[in-house]
Write an enzyme that holds these catalytic residues in place. Structure first.
Site, mmCIF file in Angstrom:
data_model
loop_
_atom_site.group_PDB
_atom_site.id
_atom_site.type_symbol
_atom_site.label_atom_id
_atom_site.label_comp_id
_atom_site.label_asym_id
_atom_site.label_seq_id
_atom_site.Cartn_x
_atom_site.Cartn_y
_atom_site.Cartn_z
ATOM 1 N N LYS A 180 0.841 -1.195 0.000
ATOM 2 C CA LYS A 180 0.000 0.000 0.000
ATOM 3 C C LYS A 180 0.878 1.248 0.000
ATOM 4 O O LYS A 180 1.508 1.588 0.996
ATOM 5 C CB LYS A 180 -0.921 0.062 1.224
ATOM 6 N N GLY A 233 7.190 4.946 8.097
ATOM 7 C CA GLY A 233 6.319 6.110 8.265
ATOM 8 C C GLY A 233 6.524 6.740 9.621
ATOM 9 O O GLY A 233 7.613 6.653 10.193
ATOM 10 N N SER A 234 5.467 7.328 10.128
ATOM 11 C CA SER A 234 5.593 8.088 11.366
ATOM 12 C C SER A 234 5.648 7.161 12.585
ATOM 13 O O SER A 234 5.121 6.043 12.564
ATOM 14 C CB SER A 234 4.415 9.046 11.501
ATOM 15 N N THR A 235 6.262 7.645 13.635
ATOM 16 C CA THR A 235 6.350 6.876 14.876
ATOM 17 C C THR A 235 4.953 6.651 15.441
ATOM 18 O O THR A 235 4.652 5.575 15.974
ATOM 19 C CB THR A 235 7.277 7.599 15.868
ATOM 20 N N GLY A 238 3.455 3.859 13.578
ATOM 21 C CA GLY A 238 4.233 2.665 13.927
ATOM 22 C C GLY A 238 3.755 2.051 15.240
ATOM 23 O O GLY A 238 3.616 0.831 15.359
ATOM 24 N N GLU A 255 10.306 1.204 10.307
ATOM 25 C CA GLU A 255 11.261 2.294 10.054
ATOM 26 C C GLU A 255 10.496 3.575 10.322
ATOM 27 O O GLU A 255 9.616 3.940 9.543
ATOM 28 C CB GLU A 255 11.682 2.322 8.584
ATOM 29 N N CYS A 289 13.520 10.810 6.751
ATOM 30 C CA CYS A 289 13.513 10.350 8.146
ATOM 31 C C CYS A 289 14.895 10.546 8.765
ATOM 32 O O CYS A 289 15.012 10.693 9.969
ATOM 33 C CB CYS A 289 13.038 8.922 8.236
ATOM 34 N N GLU A 389 9.860 15.629 15.330
ATOM 35 C CA GLU A 389 10.232 15.541 13.925
ATOM 36 C C GLU A 389 9.351 16.510 13.128
ATOM 37 O O GLU A 389 8.132 16.452 13.207
ATOM 38 C CB GLU A 389 10.006 14.117 13.416
HETATM 39 P P1 NAP Z 1 2.123 7.999 8.193
HETATM 40 O O1 NAP Z 1 0.827 8.584 8.539
HETATM 41 O O2 NAP Z 1 2.844 7.215 9.217
HETATM 42 O O3 NAP Z 1 1.904 7.112 6.871
HETATM 43 C C1 NAP Z 1 2.795 6.113 6.397
HETATM 44 C C2 NAP Z 1 1.964 5.020 5.753
HETATM 45 O O4 NAP Z 1 1.124 4.385 6.732
HETATM 46 C C3 NAP Z 1 1.008 5.537 4.686
HETATM 47 O O5 NAP Z 1 0.906 4.600 3.652
HETATM 48 C C4 NAP Z 1 -0.263 5.654 5.460
HETATM 49 O O6 NAP Z 1 -1.411 5.694 4.673
HETATM 50 C C5 NAP Z 1 -0.226 4.423 6.317
HETATM 51 N N1 NAP Z 1 -1.101 4.464 7.479
HETATM 52 C C6 NAP Z 1 -1.624 5.551 8.104
HETATM 53 N N2 NAP Z 1 -2.414 5.165 9.131
HETATM 54 C C7 NAP Z 1 -2.400 3.818 9.152
HETATM 55 C C8 NAP Z 1 -3.034 2.826 9.972
HETATM 56 N N3 NAP Z 1 -3.835 3.156 10.982
HETATM 57 N N4 NAP Z 1 -2.792 1.527 9.722
HETATM 58 C C9 NAP Z 1 -1.989 1.161 8.702
HETATM 59 N N5 NAP Z 1 -1.377 2.047 7.888
HETATM 60 C C10 NAP Z 1 -1.565 3.358 8.113
HETATM 61 O O7 NAP Z 1 3.058 9.088 7.688
HETATM 62 P P2 NAP Z 1 2.647 10.276 6.718
HETATM 63 O O8 NAP Z 1 1.226 10.720 6.874
HETATM 64 O O9 NAP Z 1 3.073 9.857 5.379
HETATM 65 O O10 NAP Z 1 3.537 11.383 7.320
HETATM 66 C C11 NAP Z 1 3.269 11.885 8.628
HETATM 67 C C12 NAP Z 1 4.549 12.047 9.368
HETATM 68 O O11 NAP Z 1 5.263 10.811 9.373
HETATM 69 C C13 NAP Z 1 5.505 13.012 8.744
HETATM 70 O O12 NAP Z 1 5.222 14.319 9.043
HETATM 71 C C14 NAP Z 1 6.794 12.530 9.322
HETATM 72 O O13 NAP Z 1 6.983 13.017 10.616
HETATM 73 C C15 NAP Z 1 6.629 11.055 9.369
HETATM 74 N N6 NAP Z 1 7.220 10.332 8.250
HETATM 75 C C16 NAP Z 1 8.314 9.581 8.478
HETATM 76 C C17 NAP Z 1 8.893 8.867 7.438
HETATM 77 C C18 NAP Z 1 10.091 8.012 7.637
HETATM 78 O O14 NAP Z 1 10.628 7.498 6.671
HETATM 79 N N7 NAP Z 1 10.541 7.785 8.827
HETATM 80 C C19 NAP Z 1 8.348 8.946 6.166
HETATM 81 C C20 NAP Z 1 7.205 9.722 5.960
HETATM 82 C C21 NAP Z 1 6.652 10.376 7.029
HETATM 83 P P3 NAP Z 1 -1.949 7.148 4.200
HETATM 84 O O15 NAP Z 1 -0.977 7.665 3.242
HETATM 85 O O16 NAP Z 1 -3.236 6.885 3.578
HETATM 86 O O17 NAP Z 1 -2.069 7.963 5.446
#
Ligand code: NAP
Ligand code: MG
Length: 486
Positions: A180, A233-235, A238, A255, A289, A389
């Site tokens: 996804k 993705g986000s902590t 996670g 990660e 990240c 972050e």
């Molecule tokens: P995110 O909300 O953690 O999303 C990452 C992935 O997880 C996306 O595919 C997201 O889908 C999915 N997701 C969201 N809620 C979920 C749930 N309840 N169950 C399963 N999967 C779920 O991160 P983001 O919205 O892309 O970014 C938000 C923050 O995350 C950023 O501001 C940053 O701080 C952090 N981030 C960190 C990294 C890293 O590599 N460490 C990368 C990107 C972002 P959707 O796209 O539909 O929400």
């Protein structure tokens, strides 16, 4: 090549080797961050689509797991070749959907994605077990078997590359995948699906569901027939995934976020460190990240360093992803821009000194999600911008007195993804590297990565190591076989 060469077709779900609309018939828009315009629509997967994709992945699993590893390798090599052959088009799609500069998308993201497939193609026929010392008349040996159906949930900052980091080792080890992509950046994952089908990977081995974290991501995590989740993705998400995965005790690797310290000692090559500080925070518009978001300067060099850094950063004006001069693109979305601007306001309100930036950059008539590169000085540890972050081009600067102070401040975060140290003193460099709590430490450089080098976090930056041979551990499980020789 310009961005208007072709009209983008609506994206559909890739399930069991077929392209389909969502069972609900729903779809959503994806936007070009450089100008805020809608690029196209993609299907919005729901629970029924997740069920269908998992079923397809489950049915495909036994045959794929037993496929001659050399045949799996051959298919992965072909995926790598196709990614490279189509790097103009894939780079264009990534630049359109994510906003990153086209040259960077094409020459780095797509090329590195191809490298990941090629690297794990090489592993496919080298995944060995051991023969163990066994007591008495016994033979004992181990087999490394695939885990099964793997759910891969990825973010928007490196859309194609994150897909490659997960799909390539999973397939090399004989697993099947439900992927996804992030809602903001679904397009290159769909193109990867097209390549996977064209090179002849059997139907159902890789399934791709565009959609939202909730319900699609959550349904993958909760599904009893998914054996493993690989998440970047986000902590916050996670933690949610770890809790939800407990219901079925599926394996997970995470990660997550970072707040990485970039530490400059007074004896460093100052020009190189200034460049490294700018790249550390600005690469990918700070949406990395591993971003070097906390710059720690030895107090004696602070003033001179800041003068040089300010000048350098002010030359990095943001621009359209398809402008040849652009090195700094927009943020990925209006939401992300609002979030980052919120941190800028907090920085000011909590008393940090705004050195440069902090305002929206006027590119494309103000329609894109652009922010000028931003530096805050005199940041203290309790400030929000020192702790959280930000995921944007916003740097928090503070000073330290000596090695102990630098390491203590560097480690004063709940994250532990990366850190960097700048010094000409070899002993000091390695000592700091050993004492910093981070999954990656750079010495006199920043953001260097390679498919062969393990990558992952300490502390709340997650666990499990992707890349290198370490990823084989994530996508296999060890079986011990005992034979009675008596
Ligand atoms: P995110 O909300 O953690 O999303 C990452 C992935 O997880 C996306 O595919 C997201 O889908 C999915 N997701 C969201 N809620 C979920 C749930 N309840 N169950 C399963 N999967 C779920 O991160 P983001 O919205 O892309 O970014 C938000 C923050 O995350 C950023 O501001 C940053 O701080 C952090 N981030 C960190 C990294 C890293 O590599 N460490 C990368 C990107 C972002 P959707 O796209 O539909 O929400
Ligand atoms: Mg987009």
């Amino acid at each position: 090549m310009t961005q208007t060469d072709t009209i983008l077709e609506p994206g559909r779900l890739f399930i069991g080797g077929e392209w389909r609309d969502a069972a609900s018939g729903r779809s959503f828009e994806t936007v070009n961050p450089s100008n805020g315009e809608v690029l196209t629509t993609v299907a919005e997967a729901g629970k029924d689509d997740v069920d269908a994709a998992v079923q397809a992945a489950r049915s495909a699993f036994p045959a794929w797991a037993e496929t001659d590893p050399r045949k799996r390798a051959k298919l992965l090599f072909r995926i790598a070749d196709e990614l490279e052959a189509r790097k103009d088009e894939l780079g264009r799609l990534e630049a359109l959907d994510n906003g990153k500069p086209y040259r960077q998308a094409r020459n780095i993201d797509v090329v590195d994605a191809a490298k990941a497939f090629r690297y794990y193609a090489g592993w496919a026929d080298k995944i060995e077990g051991d023969v163990l010392p066994a007591p008495g008349a016994h033979l004992a040996y181990t087999r490394r078997e695939p885990v099964g159906v793997c759910g891969a949930i990825i973010p928007w900052n490196y859309p194609l590359l994150m897909a490659a980091w997960k799909v390539a080792p999973a397939l090399a080890c004989g697993n099947t995948v439900v992927l996804k992509p992030a809602e903001q950046t679904p397009l290159t994952a769909l193109e990867l699906g097209r390549i996977i089908a064209e090179v002849g990977v059997p139907a159902g081995v890789v399934n791709i569901l565009t959609g939202f974290g909730d319900p699609a991501g959550a349904a993958i995590v909760a599904h009893p027939d998914v054996d493993k989740i690989a998440f970047t993705g986000s902590t916050a998400v996670g933690k949610l995934i770890q809790r939800e995965a407990a219901g079925t005790l599926k394996r997970i690797s995470l990660e997550l976020g970072g707040k990485s310290p970039n530490i400059v000692f007074a004896d460093a090559d100052m020009e190189a460190a200034v460049k490294g500080a700018a790249t550390g925070i600005l690469y990918n518009t700070g949406q990395a990240c591993t971003a070097g978001s906390r710059l720690l300067l030895e107090a004696s060099i602070h003033d001179e360093f800041m003068e040089k850094l300010k000048a350098r950063v002010e030359r990095m004006t943001p621009g359209d992803a398809f402008d040849d001069k652009t090195r700094l693109g927009p943020l990925v979305s209006q939401e992300q821009l609002d979030q980052v601007m919120g941190y800028v306001e907090k920085g000011k309100a909590e008393g940090a000194e705004l050195v440069t930036g902090g305002d929206r950059a006027n590119v494309n008539g103000g329609k894109g999600f652009f922010l000028s590169p931003t530096i805050f000085d005199r940041v203290t540890p309790e400030m929000t911008i020192a702790r959280e972050e930000i995921f944007g081009p916003v740097l928090a600067v503070s000073t330290f007195e000596d090695m102990d102070d630098a390491v203590a401040q560097g480690n004063a975060t709940e994250y532990g993804l990366a850190a960097a140290v700048w010094t000409r003193d070899v002993a000091k460099a390695h000592l700091a590297a050993h004492r910093l709590h981070a999954g990656t430490v750079w010495i006199n450089t920043y953001h260097v990565m390679d498919t062969g080098a393990p990558f992952g976090g300490y502390k709340q930056s997650g666990y499990g190591r992707e890349l290198g041979k370490n990823a084989i551990d994530l996508y296999t499980q060890v079986k011990t076989v005992w034979v009675n020789l008596g």
